[in-house]
Design a protein around this motif. Structure first.
Motif, short mmCIF file in Angstrom:
data_model
loop_
_atom_site.label_atom_id
_atom_site.label_comp_id
_atom_site.label_asym_id
_atom_site.label_seq_id
_atom_site.Cartn_x
_atom_site.Cartn_y
_atom_site.Cartn_z
N ALA A 1 40.50 35.04 40.96
CA ALA A 1 41.53 35.85 40.53
C ALA A 1 41.81 35.97 39.04
CB ALA A 1 42.80 35.56 41.43
N GLU A 2 41.71 34.96 38.55
CA GLU A 2 42.14 34.78 37.27
C GLU A 2 40.96 35.43 36.39
OE1 GLU A 2 43.75 33.80 33.33
OE2 GLU A 2 44.68 33.49 35.46
N LEU A 3 39.84 35.58 36.71
CA LEU A 3 38.79 36.39 36.20
C LEU A 3 38.87 37.88 36.40
CD1 LEU A 3 35.51 34.17 37.00
CD2 LEU A 3 36.36 34.48 34.73
N VAL A 4 39.23 38.24 37.53
CA VAL A 4 39.42 39.82 37.61
C VAL A 4 40.75 40.20 37.32
CG1 VAL A 4 39.70 41.42 39.72
CG2 VAL A 4 38.03 39.35 40.03
N HIS A 5 42.11 39.38 37.33
CA HIS A 5 43.32 40.19 37.04
C HIS A 5 43.90 39.53 35.76
CE1 HIS A 5 43.42 42.79 40.50
NE2 HIS A 5 43.29 41.77 41.43
N GLY A 6 43.34 38.27 35.58
CA GLY A 6 43.90 37.51 34.34
C GLY A 6 45.30 37.23 34.55
N GLY A 7 46.25 37.30 33.58
CA GLY A 7 47.46 37.01 33.71
C GLY A 7 48.33 37.83 34.67
#
Length: 297
Positions: A289-295
């Motif tokens: 999720a961090e890779l796809v959406h970041g912050g």
């Protein structure tokens, strides 16, 4: 793994005594727009069992337990940054009854008839969702596996069925998620070719399926020279996950680079998220999720 236990006996009781609750729950489900504000999607895939593809790594029956699979799926869907799930009717109905699909993107898997290892594997019949059921139940789209093997006559029936499904989904304003592969049959087994030229050929055939491409998306593998693959299409594309036993850092670095390419709109990850090497589903999902959406996750 982490996550709460799932009472599958309660699900069976509902199915036996009150099957009408399933249709009612679909009608009452809270919906959301397909794309969030950042225009990216992270979907969890759970349509492998219906094709008799139960293996993960060295364990050929890893996905055999529905209790375990549902526990992993509900853990994944509870995490922030996960947009939704791709699955067959049996799995999605279970998740619906568990309340796990509220406000989630839901993609129905349509052709599961090409059973893994079967003599007819490339004649991949549509045995799952129909376009009409996808519309009636408020699903966001339908996914179809489209393997193209020039030496196998079953390919043409699959292409025709996929083209028909693309058109029907478009007429209902629903996403058609086409997952194309250029394939070979070797010693009775199907092998997908994962070089850039083969993927480009598959992309070009898949892009032309159906009477309208207005709602067509692609689901593609991450391969070497992916930038050249993405230059072969203007269709929005989701990338599929790799080997669940690949080193986590290596996988994340590969996905991070791929997500920066034009046309790439996110990831569809199945066994790589649900069966990570360390068993921590929540941590694997959070990293994706961090890779796809970041912050924004």
């Amino acid at each position: 793994m982490t996550g709460s236990a799932v009472d599958t006996a309660a699900l069976t009781e509902i199915r036996a005594r009150e099957p009408g609750r399933i249709a009612a729950a679909w009608d009452e489900r809270t919906l959301r727009p397909l794309l969030p504000a950042d225009g990216r999607l992270l979907l969890v895939a759970a349509d492998h069992p219906a094709r008799a593809a139960l293996g993960v790594g060295a364990d050929p029956m890893a996905m055999a337990s529905r209790t375990d699979l549902l526990a992993r799926l509900t853990t994944a869907l509870e995490r922030p940054g996960v947009d939704g799930v791709l699955g067959t009717p049996d799995v999605l109905d279970d998740l619906l009854l568990l309340g796990a699909l509220e406000g989630r993107v839901v993609i129905g898997s349509m052709n599961r008839g090409g059973l893994q290892g079967s003599a007819w594997e490339l004649d991949d019949r549509f045995t799952g969702y129909t376009a009409r059921e996808i519309r009636d139940r408020g699903l966001d789209g339908g996914k179809m596996l489209t393997r193209i093997a020039l030496e196998d006559v079953g390919t043409v029936a699959t292409l025709e069925a996929c083209a028909r499904a693309v058109g029907e989904l478009a007429s209902h304003g629903r996403m058609a998620m086409v997952e194309p592969f250029w394939s070979l049959v070797e010693a009775g087994r199907v092998r997908n070719l994962l070089d850039a030229d083969s993927v480009i050929r598959a992309v070009q055939v898949a892009s032309g399926l159906g009477p309208s491409s207005a709602h067509t998306w692609l689901k593609l593998p991450v391969v070497d020279d992916l930038a050249r693959v993405m230059d072969a299409t203007t269709l929005p594309t989701l990338l599929l996950g790799g080997d669940p036993h690949e080193a986590p850092g290596q996988a994340q670095a590969t996905w991070a680079g791929a997500l920066e390419l034009p046309g790439v709109r996110g990831l569809v990850l199945g066994r790589a998220l649900l069966y990570p090497p360390d068993g921590d589903v929540a941590a694997a999902v959070d990293a994706a999720a961090e890779l796809v959406h970041g912050g924004a996750a």
